[in-house]
Design a protein around this motif. Sequence first.
Motif, mmCIF file in Angstrom:
data_model
loop_
_atom_site.group_PDB
_atom_site.id
_atom_site.type_symbol
_atom_site.label_atom_id
_atom_site.label_comp_id
_atom_site.label_asym_id
_atom_site.label_seq_id
_atom_site.Cartn_x
_atom_site.Cartn_y
_atom_site.Cartn_z
ATOM 1 N N MET A 495 -10.084 -21.366 -6.603
ATOM 2 C CA MET A 495 -8.713 -20.923 -6.954
ATOM 3 C C MET A 495 -8.410 -21.638 -8.367
ATOM 4 O O MET A 495 -8.442 -22.925 -8.093
ATOM 5 N N THR A 496 -8.604 -21.427 -9.404
ATOM 6 C CA THR A 496 -8.417 -22.076 -10.859
ATOM 7 C C THR A 496 -7.633 -21.522 -11.612
ATOM 8 O O THR A 496 -7.264 -20.283 -11.736
ATOM 9 N N ALA A 497 -6.932 -22.341 -12.421
ATOM 10 C CA ALA A 497 -6.226 -21.941 -13.464
ATOM 11 C C ALA A 497 -6.863 -21.490 -14.784
ATOM 12 O O ALA A 497 -6.451 -20.842 -15.885
ATOM 13 N N HIS A 498 -8.136 -21.723 -14.945
ATOM 14 C CA HIS A 498 -9.081 -21.486 -16.098
ATOM 15 C C HIS A 498 -9.969 -20.231 -15.564
ATOM 16 O O HIS A 498 -10.496 -20.418 -14.633
ATOM 17 N N ALA A 499 -10.039 -19.325 -16.874
ATOM 18 C CA ALA A 499 -11.098 -18.511 -16.669
ATOM 19 C C ALA A 499 -12.254 -18.435 -17.602
ATOM 20 O O ALA A 499 -12.662 -17.571 -17.860
ATOM 21 N N MET A 500 -12.578 -19.684 -18.084
ATOM 22 C CA MET A 500 -13.678 -19.806 -19.057
ATOM 23 C C MET A 500 -15.140 -19.751 -18.236
ATOM 24 O O MET A 500 -15.265 -19.992 -17.145
ATOM 25 N N GLU A 501 -16.037 -19.289 -18.978
ATOM 26 C CA GLU A 501 -17.402 -19.230 -18.472
ATOM 27 C C GLU A 501 -17.846 -20.395 -18.002
ATOM 28 O O GLU A 501 -18.519 -20.695 -16.642
ATOM 29 N N ASP A 502 -17.631 -21.527 -18.634
ATOM 30 C CA ASP A 502 -17.900 -23.007 -18.072
ATOM 31 C C ASP A 502 -17.281 -23.136 -16.741
ATOM 32 O O ASP A 502 -18.075 -23.911 -15.921
ATOM 33 N N ASP A 503 -16.010 -22.978 -16.501
ATOM 34 C CA ASP A 503 -15.505 -23.274 -15.401
ATOM 35 C C ASP A 503 -16.060 -22.251 -14.280
ATOM 36 O O ASP A 503 -16.397 -22.901 -13.173
ATOM 37 N N ARG A 504 -16.397 -21.141 -14.434
ATOM 38 C CA ARG A 504 -16.914 -20.425 -13.515
ATOM 39 C C ARG A 504 -18.351 -20.880 -13.142
ATOM 40 O O ARG A 504 -18.863 -20.916 -12.040
ATOM 41 N N ARG A 505 -19.259 -21.388 -14.158
ATOM 42 C CA ARG A 505 -20.463 -21.806 -13.916
ATOM 43 C C ARG A 505 -20.388 -23.277 -12.986
ATOM 44 O O ARG A 505 -21.310 -23.475 -12.174
ATOM 45 N N LYS A 506 -19.531 -23.998 -13.369
ATOM 46 C CA LYS A 506 -19.221 -25.352 -12.543
ATOM 47 C C LYS A 506 -18.972 -24.750 -11.259
ATOM 48 O O LYS A 506 -19.385 -25.620 -10.094
ATOM 49 N N CYS A 507 -18.025 -23.768 -10.753
ATOM 50 C CA CYS A 507 -17.727 -23.554 -9.387
ATOM 51 C C CYS A 507 -18.934 -23.027 -8.726
ATOM 52 O O CYS A 507 -19.173 -23.512 -7.638
ATOM 53 N N LEU A 508 -19.710 -22.022 -9.397
ATOM 54 C CA LEU A 508 -21.013 -21.777 -8.619
ATOM 55 C C LEU A 508 -21.819 -22.840 -8.662
ATOM 56 O O LEU A 508 -22.848 -22.853 -7.550
ATOM 57 N N ALA A 509 -22.010 -23.779 -9.338
ATOM 58 C CA ALA A 509 -23.046 -24.817 -9.394
ATOM 59 C C ALA A 509 -23.001 -25.858 -8.206
ATOM 60 O O ALA A 509 -23.547 -26.429 -7.470
ATOM 61 N N ALA A 510 -21.423 -25.824 -7.753
ATOM 62 C CA ALA A 510 -20.858 -26.740 -6.844
ATOM 63 C C ALA A 510 -21.105 -26.149 -5.443
ATOM 64 O O ALA A 510 -21.327 -26.792 -4.497
ATOM 65 N N GLY A 511 -21.578 -24.861 -5.348
ATOM 66 C CA GLY A 511 -21.897 -24.059 -4.224
ATOM 67 C C GLY A 511 -20.858 -23.196 -3.975
ATOM 68 O O GLY A 511 -20.989 -22.501 -2.762
ATOM 69 N N MET A 512 -19.867 -22.779 -4.829
ATOM 70 C CA MET A 512 -18.802 -21.776 -4.374
ATOM 71 C C MET A 512 -19.472 -20.387 -4.580
ATOM 72 O O MET A 512 -20.150 -20.109 -5.373
#
Length: 650
Positions: A495-512
């Motif tokens: 659940m994030t306040a940001h919708a940028m592609e970098d934020d998405r990649r960071k989430c997926l890279a962490a294992g989400m």
Amino acid sequence: MSISTDHYEAKFRAIFEITQDGMLIVDDHGRYIDANPAACGLLGMKRERIIGRIIEDFADPHRKGEVQKSWRHFLECGSQKGFFRIYRPDGSTRHVEYIAKAHVIPHQHLSILRDITERNQAELTLRTSEDRLRLTVEELRVAKNAAENANRAKSQFIANISHEVRTPINGMLGAAELLKRTALSSEQKEYAAIMEDSGDTLMSLVNELLDFSRIEAGKLKLEIKHFDLITILHKVVNSFGKRIRNKRLKVSLKMPPEMPRLLRGDPLRLRQILANLIGNAVKFTDHGEIIISVVTQENDAAHATVRFAVQDTGPGIPENQQRLLFKPFSQIDSSTRREHGGTGLGLAISKQLTEQMGGSIGLKSVPDQGSTFWFSLTFDKPLTERRSPSRLAQANPKMAVVLPTSSQLRNPRILVAEDNRINQIVVVRQLQKLGYAADTVANGYEVLKALRHHAFDLILMDCQMPRMDGYEATKAIRRRHARQPVKEHIPIIAMTAHAMEDDRRKCLAAGMDDYITKPVQLLKLRALLEQHLRGPVPHNPPPLAQMDAQSDPDFGNIMESYWEDTGRQLERLEEAIHEQSTSKVKDIAHYALGASLVLGVTTVAKPLRRLEEMGRLNELSHASEVLREAKEQLEQYRINKHHMKRGVPC
């Protein structure tokens, strides 16, 4: 036997006359006393005009001193070789390579000249071509870099503008959802529904443009994971349920019983392709039937090639127009009076996604009879599917697939990790309204502790929390499961306040596994939960249309808590700005921003987001003015809600 001197002189004269190189005989004073025919041609003069002239007569007039010095050096050394330019009487010049030998005959010296004018010209032409080639290569490199920079700038611009466009759309959708919870007349409910539907349509258009830009720039990455094919098909078809019912269309899903159910690929992009094809079929079919068929073209122990086809009874497409369908921004009816809207990107995106996944796509259409759009993709099979291939119990190829009933599985249990108390209340309340049970924790350490004592089917994880944030908590969970592979994978949704592609990649890279942006909308939340939870939809979740202030007595209390808590956070921000503590400003603003986004209070969220960014950039020069705006907007929102509650126009 002795050979006379006359014999040698005759032999020399023969060579002297016929050789292709120019030969000159010079006396001690540098005067020419003989020249062969080749030398005459090279100097551009007859022999009798050459004899008696000196070397300087054929040299550069500005370099005669150098020629004399070179001549003296030659007499001292006895030999010399090099290059020079001959200046001829007609004004032309020739480039020669020479070799000279002193005292070939007493007081006579021999110079042999070879014309290299053409060779020099060829070398000059070659050097010029090489220079031009180097210049062209450099220009191409500069152009390539400029194009790449422009492409990056375009992609960044689209990402930024997408974020800027999404923010007001999210605010509009959040406000519409909030409005529907208030006491509305039937006419007002209709207006709110129109606003929500229009916002969803606008968001879909923005997402299509963003996807196309990512694909065009090569930025779109596939997310390979395990998925349930039947669940995806079921949910894609159900997402068009309202439109199908309104048109009274018959829709069937045909699938053979041996179809593998568990596959490994990119489920999100598969759903996107299916949604584009099925959506087009529903859009262009006014009456009749839509048949969705799924068959295996190849099926072995490790892989399955699946062919999907969507057949409709729409108007069909003329053969001469079919080539336009998979081109960007192309539509069969491009007139301003066209009946059906859209960007014309759906099929282009589907084609590029299919090809990126190593598949193929096409169509077969007959005017006035209908169209069949198909695509084929190859998927890996998970180890569990390879060991024990699943089969559809009592599957009928002519019937739609039915998922397991809720009586077969227990209701899912969800863990909400969120440090903001207001956010906790809102998200849990949303989950309860959808029929899900939920527990809450406030940071990553509490997540890990909760998992040691309880089994959860899914985690809603805030990314920024104190002590341990959502990224670190997710990494810890994945590391733990890697050491204990027998445990079932727990879906984690950020659940994030940001919708940028970098934020998405960071989430997926962490294992989400996925992410949802704030404000969290019920429809999107429900779709995500249904996508990632292997269990059924909970028993009889309340209709979303009934979720308003009248049916939710806690709604007013939630808003009161929000105003009180946000007011306290703004006071803390004032202290942090006075202390010039950028870290405190960033953290407090982020905390307050989350609650404002969750509740759709975008007028307050906007200055809070700016304060968070100021803290991150260590720049607080205008922070007090932005904080004053946040306070004014919070007070104005409170007044507006108070008037709405009393039925007073705002």
